[in-house]
Write a protein that holds these residues in place. Structure first.
Motif, PDB file in Angstrom:
ATOM      1  N   THR A  36      10.459 -14.230 -26.959  1.00 54.14           N
ATOM      2  CA  THR A  36      10.107 -14.289 -28.376  1.00 54.14           C
ATOM      3  C   THR A  36       9.823 -12.897 -28.937  1.00 54.14           C
ATOM      4  O   THR A  36       9.492 -11.963 -28.216  1.00 54.14           O
ATOM      5  CB  THR A  36       8.859 -15.163 -28.580  1.00 54.14           C
ATOM      6  OG1 THR A  36       7.801 -14.625 -27.792  1.00 54.14           O
ATOM      7  CG2 THR A  36       9.114 -16.594 -28.195  1.00 54.14           C
ATOM      8  N   PRO A  38       7.174 -11.592 -31.477  1.00 52.61           N
ATOM      9  CA  PRO A  38       6.016 -11.936 -32.291  1.00 52.61           C
ATOM     10  C   PRO A  38       6.060 -11.253 -33.654  1.00 52.61           C
ATOM     11  O   PRO A  38       6.523 -10.110 -33.782  1.00 52.61           O
ATOM     12  CB  PRO A  38       4.825 -11.413 -31.474  1.00 52.61           C
ATOM     13  CG  PRO A  38       5.350 -11.245 -30.095  1.00 52.61           C
ATOM     14  CD  PRO A  38       6.785 -10.896 -30.245  1.00 52.61           C
ATOM     15  N   ASP A 254       2.330 -12.456 -28.153  1.00 48.83           N
ATOM     16  CA  ASP A 254       1.972 -13.791 -28.621  1.00 48.83           C
ATOM     17  C   ASP A 254       0.560 -14.114 -28.182  1.00 48.83           C
ATOM     18  O   ASP A 254       0.124 -13.735 -27.092  1.00 48.83           O
ATOM     19  CB  ASP A 254       2.940 -14.829 -28.049  1.00 48.83           C
ATOM     20  CG  ASP A 254       4.296 -14.751 -28.725  1.00 48.83           C
ATOM     21  OD1 ASP A 254       4.331 -14.440 -29.923  1.00 48.83           O
ATOM     22  OD2 ASP A 254       5.313 -14.980 -28.044  1.00 48.83           O
TER      23      ASP A 254
END
Length: 332
Positions: A36, A38, A254
């Motif tokens: 991911t 963030p 995250d």
């Protein structure tokens, strides 16, 4: 639209310790999971929004080399000297003794290789440790006080610009009836930003311990500070030095990830029995210098950033201990 092979090449795939987006895709039987990106992170400026959905969701993922890990790769110390952190055109990152063009070919480069070109490192966590001050000298009737420790700072930095880095020298211990010298700052600057971990103050002949260094940062798209720690104060005469209190950095990933950088506490420096000099303050890297007893020189700091110990009373007078040099750490 980019094909899937291009996206795999551009993006970070599943890495232990960071959040992954599970996909149904296999390459040579191995699942391909993206990492991911963030929001509100400087390293997410170069993120990629996938041109396809996964389980009905369109994800934004990290571009390769743009999400640093908290793995310490190197600690460098070059007291009183300047180095240049440069990312070259092929992606190789070096710590060089002079400023070089990013376009220079590999066989004309010098300095320490920080990251190989195939890693495509674009962001790192940079640690700056200011130098410790020197302990105070003594006289026939007065001991010297201990020096303060240098400050420590860690920031996520963008390597699109070259960074000039100066590593501070430890303060020299004071001679007869004199203060110890201040430790120098450790600093990193680029065209648009600067980071400073200031050195600790030298121990004072008036029996007051040296003040620890503090930090400065001008944050923007080139850097974001995740940890700032002021240096501990050196001790007065007849006292132990102040220790380093354990710290944990901001979680710069995250929220559910454990991706912070931590340092354990470091004990106070030891001291002598009876009338003695003040001990130097400890840093994250080691104890300060010992506060010396009668007729002894102050102890030198054990490691980077610690303060030197004060000298014991004597005729002839004794010298304070030296402060620990600054250092630079690199994480990715």
């Amino acid at each position: 639209m980019k094909n899937f092979a291009d996206i795999i090449e551009l993006c970070v795939t599943d890495t232990q310790g960071v959040n992954a987006i599970k996909t149904p895709f296999l390459i040579n039987g191995k699942p391909i999971d993206f990492v991911t990106a963030p929001a509100n992170r400087i390293y997410s400026q170069k993120s990629i929004t996938l041109p396809f959905l996964i389980n009905g969701v369109r994800h934004t993922v990290a571009r390769k080399g743009c999400r640093p890990k908290t793995t310490l790769r190197s600690i460098f110390s070059f007291p009183g000297e300047t180095r240049y952190l440069i990312k070259f055109f092929d992606g190789e990152v070096r710590l060089c003794p002079q400023l070089l063009s990013a376009d220079i070919i590999p066989n004309e480069r010098n300095g320490e290789i920080v990251a190989a070109s195939d890693l495509k490192v674009n962001y790192i966590y940079l640690l700056l440790q200011g130098a410790g001050g020197g302990g105070a000298g003594s006289s026939s009737s007065t001991c010297g006080a201990g020096a303060g420790a240098g400050a420590m700072q860690i920031a996520c930095i963008n390597l699109d610009e070259s960074w000039e880095i100066y590593c501070g020298k430890g303060g020299v211990g004071g001679e007869k009836s004199s203060n110890g010298a201040n430790g120098e700052d450790t600093a990193a600057i680029c065209v648009s930003s600067s980071l400073i971990a200031r050195g600790g103050e030298g121990g004072q002949f008036n029996q007051h311990g040296g003040i620890g260094g503090d930090t400065y940062a001008s944050e923007n798209d080139m850097c974001h500070v995740i940890l700032s720690v002021n240096g501990a104060m050196g001790s007065e005469v007849n006292s132990k030095g102040n220790g380093f209190v354990g710290v944990v950095s901001e979680n710069y990933g995250d929220i559910e990830e454990d991706c912070s950088i931590s340092f354990s506490s470091v004990d106070r420096a030891s001291d002598a029995v009876g009338f003695h000099g003040g001990a130097g303050a400890s840093s994250a890297f080691g104890k300060g210098g010992k506060g010396a007893g009668l007729a002894f020189n102050g102890g030198d700091a054990d490691s980077y950033g610690g303060g030197g110990g004060g000298a014991g009373s004597s005729t002839p007078a004794k010298r304070g201990g030296g402060g620990g040099a600054g250092c630079v750490g690199i994480y990715y």
